[in-house]
Scaffold this motif. Structure first.
Motif, mmCIF file in Angstrom:
data_model
loop_
_atom_site.group_PDB
_atom_site.id
_atom_site.type_symbol
_atom_site.label_atom_id
_atom_site.label_comp_id
_atom_site.label_asym_id
_atom_site.label_seq_id
_atom_site.Cartn_x
_atom_site.Cartn_y
_atom_site.Cartn_z
ATOM 1 N N ARG A 147 7.504 18.687 -19.283
ATOM 2 C CA ARG A 147 8.082 19.546 -20.315
ATOM 3 C C ARG A 147 8.172 18.812 -21.647
ATOM 4 O O ARG A 147 7.921 19.392 -22.704
ATOM 5 C CB ARG A 147 9.469 20.019 -19.876
ATOM 6 N N ALA A 148 8.505 17.527 -21.609
ATOM 7 C CA ALA A 148 8.557 16.734 -22.841
ATOM 8 C C ALA A 148 7.179 16.663 -23.497
ATOM 9 O O ALA A 148 7.054 16.735 -24.728
ATOM 10 C CB ALA A 148 9.078 15.332 -22.538
ATOM 11 N N MET A 149 6.138 16.531 -22.677
ATOM 12 C CA MET A 149 4.769 16.518 -23.211
ATOM 13 C C MET A 149 4.437 17.835 -23.899
ATOM 14 O O MET A 149 3.822 17.860 -24.975
ATOM 15 C CB MET A 149 3.769 16.271 -22.077
ATOM 16 N N MET A 150 4.841 18.937 -23.283
ATOM 17 C CA MET A 150 4.551 20.251 -23.855
ATOM 18 C C MET A 150 5.267 20.449 -25.189
ATOM 19 O O MET A 150 4.704 21.020 -26.128
ATOM 20 C CB MET A 150 4.953 21.346 -22.867
ATOM 21 N N ILE A 151 6.502 19.965 -25.268
ATOM 22 C CA ILE A 151 7.249 20.092 -26.521
ATOM 23 C C ILE A 151 6.582 19.275 -27.620
ATOM 24 O O ILE A 151 6.392 19.751 -28.749
ATOM 25 C CB ILE A 151 8.712 19.639 -26.330
ATOM 26 N N LEU A 176 15.688 20.805 -22.425
ATOM 27 C CA LEU A 176 14.285 20.739 -22.847
ATOM 28 C C LEU A 176 13.698 22.139 -23.019
ATOM 29 O O LEU A 176 12.894 22.372 -23.934
ATOM 30 C CB LEU A 176 13.468 19.936 -21.830
ATOM 31 N N GLU A 177 14.095 23.064 -22.165
ATOM 32 C CA GLU A 177 13.628 24.448 -22.299
ATOM 33 C C GLU A 177 14.111 25.042 -23.625
ATOM 34 O O GLU A 177 13.370 25.757 -24.313
ATOM 35 C CB GLU A 177 14.131 25.296 -21.130
ATOM 36 N N LEU A 178 15.352 24.751 -23.981
ATOM 37 C CA LEU A 178 15.893 25.243 -25.250
ATOM 38 C C LEU A 178 15.171 24.603 -26.432
ATOM 39 O O LEU A 178 14.871 25.270 -27.429
ATOM 40 C CB LEU A 178 17.391 24.950 -25.327
ATOM 41 N N LEU A 197 3.419 18.825 -32.488
ATOM 42 C CA LEU A 197 2.328 18.156 -33.201
ATOM 43 C C LEU A 197 1.200 19.107 -33.577
ATOM 44 O O LEU A 197 0.397 18.799 -34.457
ATOM 45 C CB LEU A 197 1.773 17.013 -32.343
ATOM 46 N N SER A 198 1.139 20.268 -32.934
ATOM 47 C CA SER A 198 0.080 21.230 -33.241
ATOM 48 C C SER A 198 0.415 22.120 -34.427
ATOM 49 O O SER A 198 -0.435 22.864 -34.909
ATOM 50 C CB SER A 198 -0.195 22.111 -32.016
ATOM 51 N N LYS A 199 1.648 22.042 -34.904
ATOM 52 C CA LYS A 199 2.047 22.853 -36.052
ATOM 53 C C LYS A 199 1.284 22.418 -37.299
ATOM 54 O O LYS A 199 1.071 21.226 -37.535
ATOM 55 C CB LYS A 199 3.552 22.698 -36.303
ATOM 56 N N GLU A 200 0.909 23.389 -38.122
ATOM 57 C CA GLU A 200 0.133 23.091 -39.325
ATOM 58 C C GLU A 200 0.885 22.196 -40.297
ATOM 59 O O GLU A 200 0.316 21.296 -40.901
ATOM 60 C CB GLU A 200 -0.253 24.400 -40.029
ATOM 61 N N ASP A 201 2.194 22.453 -40.453
ATOM 62 C CA ASP A 201 2.946 21.669 -41.432
ATOM 63 C C ASP A 201 3.278 20.273 -40.934
ATOM 64 O O ASP A 201 3.778 19.445 -41.683
ATOM 65 C CB ASP A 201 4.235 22.391 -41.847
ATOM 66 N N THR A 202 2.980 19.981 -39.660
ATOM 67 C CA THR A 202 3.222 18.636 -39.147
ATOM 68 C C THR A 202 2.381 17.610 -39.891
ATOM 69 O O THR A 202 2.839 16.515 -40.203
ATOM 70 C CB THR A 202 2.903 18.570 -37.639
ATOM 71 N N TYR A 203 1.146 17.974 -40.206
ATOM 72 C CA TYR A 203 0.252 17.029 -40.877
ATOM 73 C C TYR A 203 0.743 16.707 -42.284
ATOM 74 O O TYR A 203 0.647 15.578 -42.750
ATOM 75 C CB TYR A 203 -1.165 17.603 -40.914
ATOM 76 N N MET A 204 1.300 17.695 -42.964
ATOM 77 C CA MET A 204 1.860 17.436 -44.291
ATOM 78 C C MET A 204 3.053 16.503 -44.201
ATOM 79 O O MET A 204 3.233 15.611 -45.021
ATOM 80 C CB MET A 204 2.268 18.756 -44.955
ATOM 81 N N LEU A 216 11.820 12.186 -26.746
ATOM 82 C CA LEU A 216 10.814 12.850 -25.913
ATOM 83 C C LEU A 216 9.736 11.861 -25.477
ATOM 84 O O LEU A 216 9.276 11.882 -24.328
ATOM 85 C CB LEU A 216 10.187 14.015 -26.679
ATOM 86 N N ALA A 217 9.350 10.988 -26.399
ATOM 87 C CA ALA A 217 8.351 9.964 -26.062
ATOM 88 C C ALA A 217 8.884 9.028 -24.979
ATOM 89 O O ALA A 217 8.133 8.595 -24.089
ATOM 90 C CB ALA A 217 7.977 9.179 -27.317
ATOM 91 N N SER A 218 10.180 8.737 -25.034
ATOM 92 C CA SER A 218 10.789 7.873 -24.015
ATOM 93 C C SER A 218 10.763 8.538 -22.646
ATOM 94 O O SER A 218 10.533 7.884 -21.623
ATOM 95 C CB SER A 218 12.231 7.543 -24.403
ATOM 96 N N ILE A 219 11.007 9.844 -22.634
ATOM 97 C CA ILE A 219 10.954 10.579 -21.367
ATOM 98 C C ILE A 219 9.537 10.548 -20.795
ATOM 99 O O ILE A 219 9.325 10.314 -19.600
ATOM 100 C CB ILE A 219 11.420 12.036 -21.570
ATOM 101 N N ILE A 220 8.567 10.781 -21.663
ATOM 102 C CA ILE A 220 7.169 10.821 -21.221
ATOM 103 C C ILE A 220 6.740 9.487 -20.619
ATOM 104 O O ILE A 220 6.015 9.437 -19.617
ATOM 105 C CB ILE A 220 6.255 11.199 -22.405
ATOM 106 N N SER A 221 7.200 8.395 -21.205
ATOM 107 C CA SER A 221 6.765 7.064 -20.763
ATOM 108 C C SER A 221 7.588 6.503 -19.607
ATOM 109 O O SER A 221 7.263 5.443 -19.068
ATOM 110 C CB SER A 221 6.829 6.083 -21.940
ATOM 111 N N ASN A 222 8.648 7.209 -19.219
ATOM 112 C CA ASN A 222 9.522 6.727 -18.147
ATOM 113 C C ASN A 222 9.033 7.249 -16.798
ATOM 114 O O ASN A 222 9.293 8.392 -16.418
ATOM 115 C CB ASN A 222 10.961 7.172 -18.401
#
Length: 244
Positions: A223-227, A182-184, A232-239, A207-213
């Motif tokens: 760490r999964a939440m941070m990733i 996850l760090e990598l 999701l905060s990247k500008e090109d994510t919305y495109m 990652l979503a599975s880790i967060i919900s487990n």
């Protein structure tokens, strides 16, 4: 002290000459070199010695090209390929080397992206032979390769190497290994051209599975939440989400 320096230099040159002769014989051998031949060479000149000479004795005429050709043949054997995970720092440095031959050895030869998926030097096959720590080293190399260029990142994706991350994250029994992976991945998300490629994988769902487990360690979920947040905060994510 002034008298000893020339003697040390002379000894170094003699040692380099022996290495050059042995590497030349190995590289120019007309047949296929086997594991026994590689072991014999490396018993005389251990791999760290060869790599050190490649990095520090490039001024010796013919040494660089001879050692590059020699190492290419070494790494094409099963035994030589098994040594690659232990010398990944050289591969990482080699990718940024001024010498085209060294960069070729580090990136364009079988050491990183062999022509065939079945070759033992393919990173996915190397990972399959490694311990959990060795697999983390392989993943670390992939992360180091990713920012070299968008084309290299695309090759990593098309070679299905990102599935190694998916496999390690899916198997979350070893908390330390999963955390290392996850760090990598956290580091990879920062790379400019990583967003589009990562969206094509199953990593976000994992990652979503880790967060919900709720049974997993809180540090893994955090760490999964941070990733996910960083991705999701990247500008090109919305495109990318609009296109999908």
């Amino acid at each position: 002290m002034d008298q000893r320096a020339p003697m040390e230099e002379e000894y170094l040159m003699e040692d380099t000459s022996r290495l050059l002769e042995a590497a030349s014989d190995f590289a120019l051998y007309p047949g296929v070199q086997n594991d026994a031949a590689v072991k014999e060479l490396l018993d005389r000149f251990p791999l760290p010695v060869i790599i050190s000479a490649l990095q520090t004795r490039a001024d010796v005429p013919g040494l660089e090209s001879t050692l590059v050709n020699c190492l290419e043949r070494v790494f094409k054997t099963k035994y030589g390929a098994s040594l690659i995970p232990h010398f990944m720092p050289f591969v990482q440095v080699g990718l940024q080397a001024a010498s085209q031959e060294v960069r070729c050895l580090a990136c364009k030869t079988n050491v990183v992206f062999p022509a065939s998926d079945s070759e033992v030097t393919h990173l996915r096959n190397l990972a399959a032979q490694c311990s959990s720590l060795g697999r983390v080293w392989v993943l670390a190399l992939i992360v180091k390769l990713f920012p070299v260029s968008s084309s290299v990142a695309s090759i990593i994706y098309s070679s299905n190497l990102l599935s190694l991350f998916e496999a390690e994250i899916s198997d979350s029994q070893d908390t330390l290994v999963t955390l290392s992976v996850l760090e990598l991945l956290y580091e990879m998300v920062e790379i400019r051209h990583a967003t589009e490629i990562l969206w094509r994988t199953a990593l976000l769902q994992l990652l979503a599975s880790i967060i919900s487990n709720a049974l997993l360690e809180s540090i893994l979920r955090s760490r999964a939440m941070m990733i996910c947040g960083r991705l999701l905060s990247k500008e090109d994510t919305y495109m990318l989400t609009d296109e999908s």
